[in-house]
Design an enzyme around this catalytic site. Structure first.
Site, PDB file in Angstrom:
ATOM      1  N   SER A  21       0.831  -1.212   0.000  1.00 28.73           N
ATOM      2  CA  SER A  21       0.000   0.000   0.000  1.00 28.73           C
ATOM      3  C   SER A  21       0.865   1.261   0.000  1.00 28.73           C
ATOM      4  CB  SER A  21      -0.971   0.001   1.186  1.00 28.73           C
ATOM      5  OG  SER A  21      -0.281   0.127   2.406  1.00 28.73           O
ATOM      6  N   ASN A  22       2.044   1.193   0.599  1.00 30.53           N
ATOM      7  CA  ASN A  22       2.930   2.367   0.557  1.00 30.53           C
ATOM      8  C   ASN A  22       3.478   2.596  -0.848  1.00 30.53           C
ATOM      9  OD1 ASN A  22       3.525   3.786   3.263  1.00 30.53           O
ATOM     10  ND2 ASN A  22       3.353   1.622   3.785  1.00 30.53           N
ATOM     11  N   LEU A 103      18.514  -5.666   6.498  1.00 30.62           N
ATOM     12  CA  LEU A 103      19.493  -5.421   5.433  1.00 30.62           C
ATOM     13  C   LEU A 103      20.901  -5.739   5.912  1.00 30.62           C
ATOM     14  CD1 LEU A 103      17.266  -4.161   3.806  1.00 30.62           C
ATOM     15  CD2 LEU A 103      18.761  -2.245   3.318  1.00 30.62           C
ATOM     16  N   ASN A 117      13.646   4.103   4.835  1.00 30.60           N
ATOM     17  CA  ASN A 117      12.668   3.108   5.288  1.00 30.60           C
ATOM     18  C   ASN A 117      11.507   3.826   5.944  1.00 30.60           C
ATOM     19  OD1 ASN A 117      11.653   0.476   6.126  1.00 30.60           O
ATOM     20  ND2 ASN A 117      12.358   0.971   8.187  1.00 30.60           N
ATOM     21  N   HIS A 119       8.739   3.355   8.879  1.00 26.20           N
ATOM     22  CA  HIS A 119       8.529   2.523  10.070  1.00 26.20           C
ATOM     23  C   HIS A 119       7.308   3.041  10.833  1.00 26.20           C
ATOM     24  CE1 HIS A 119       9.522  -0.093  13.421  1.00 26.20           C
ATOM     25  NE2 HIS A 119       9.242   0.930  14.213  1.00 26.20           N
ATOM     26  N   GLU A 184       1.309   7.164   6.863  1.00 29.75           N
ATOM     27  CA  GLU A 184       2.452   6.646   6.091  1.00 29.75           C
ATOM     28  C   GLU A 184       2.293   6.987   4.613  1.00 29.75           C
ATOM     29  OE1 GLU A 184       3.798   2.640   8.533  1.00 29.75           O
ATOM     30  OE2 GLU A 184       2.707   2.406   6.685  1.00 29.75           O
TER      31      GLU A 184
HETATM   32  C1  GRF Z   1       3.996  -0.471   6.737  1.00 35.49           C
HETATM   33  O1  GRF Z   1       3.147  -0.299   7.825  1.00 35.49           O
HETATM   34  C2  GRF Z   1       5.395  -0.036   7.084  1.00 35.49           C
HETATM   35  O2  GRF Z   1       5.458   0.911   8.081  1.00 35.49           O
HETATM   36  C3  GRF Z   1       6.038  -1.294   7.555  1.00 35.49           C
HETATM   37  O3  GRF Z   1       5.462  -2.306   6.776  1.00 35.49           O
HETATM   38  C4  GRF Z   1       4.149  -1.934   6.383  1.00 35.49           C
HETATM   39  C5  GRF Z   1       4.028  -2.176   4.914  1.00 35.49           C
HETATM   40  O4  GRF Z   1       2.721  -2.040   4.436  1.00 35.49           O
HETATM   41  N1  GRF Z   1       7.472  -1.173   7.437  1.00 35.49           N
HETATM   42  P1  GRF Z   1       2.444  -2.036   2.877  1.00 35.49           P
HETATM   43  O5  GRF Z   1       3.003  -3.328   2.284  1.00 35.49           O
HETATM   44  O6  GRF Z   1       3.087  -0.832   2.274  1.00 35.49           O
HETATM   45  O7  GRF Z   1       0.952  -2.000   2.772  1.00 35.49           O
END
Ligand code: GRF
Length: 207
Positions: A21-22, A103, A117, A119, A184
């Site tokens: 989703s990000n 990593l 990254n 988080h 995010e």
């Molecule tokens: C996110 O909540 C991010 O903070 C963490 O992993 C999740 C990934 O979600 N590192 P998506 O795959 O981007 O939906």
């Protein structure tokens, strides 16, 4: 391709292990004209991860790592092959968007101070897994998300930017996680855009 013909846009690689989703938020920001970069490779350590569907929908090149023996890290030769694929794609900034392995040297050495990254906590609080749950269980009134530079310390590199959310009465781990993810999806494209246009400074490669 001769360098004079290369795109002038910042070339990014995106790694993810999950639904992506990000990454979708990055693609949406690009489509909305809020983020001007070129995604030259999408990589995953998980065959069939949702992030690959988003890459395919956007007609972007994708790379899936060979399946290794561990859940939390890649074998050096598998990580090296991933690093080489990203270098071949001329990646200038590597974006970890839900990439769930630690990593190691191959990627860190290939992209020194060039990996960010996202988080789901207000670092330095709650590094590690299920950070939103950690915040809830610790009784925090405020939670959020952080984009940071990546070094060999898990979730320990320099913080670039954060967005916060209030922890509400009756929040569950799931409801809090969902509200953090909304932030995010704003924060990650904002930071990439800031790096691309120079509003956010880049560290030196050797610091
Ligand atoms: C996110 O909540 C991010 O903070 C963490 O992993 C999740 C990934 O979600 N590192 P998506 O795959 O981007 O939906």
């Amino acid at each position: 391709m001769p360098s004079s013909k290369k795109s002038q846009l910042l070339r990014i690689g995106v790694l993810g292990s999950g639904k992506g989703s990000n990454f979708k938020a990055i693609l949406d920001a690009m489509a909305d004209g809020k983020l001007d970069v070129e995604v030259t490779l999408v990589g995953t350590d998980i065959a069939g991860a949702g992030i690959l569907d988003h890459a395919a929908s956007a007609h972007l090149p994708a790379y899936t790592c060979e399946k290794g023996a561990y859940k939390t890290k890649l074998e050096p030769e598998i990580e090296q092959a991933l690093a080489e694929a990203l270098l071949k794609a001329d990646v200038e900034l590597l974006v970890l968007a839900g990439y769930m392995r630690v990593l190691k040297a191959p990627l860190l050495a290939a992209f020194p101070n060039r990996i960010i990254n996202i988080h789901p906590s207000l670092l330095p609080k709650f590094p590690g897994l299920e950070a939103w749950r950690q915040a809830l269980e610790a009784g925090e009134r405020e939670a959020g998300c952080t984009v940071h530079w990546v070094n060999e310390v898990i979730d320990g590199g320099a913080i670039i930017r954060q967005r916060s959310v209030s922890v509400l009465e009756g929040d569950t781990a799931e409801s809090l996680q969902q509200r953090i993810q909304v932030e995010e999806h704003l924060l990650l494209p904002e930071v990439i855009a800031g790096l691309a246009n120079g509003d956010i400074p880049w560290p030196s490669k050797s610091s």
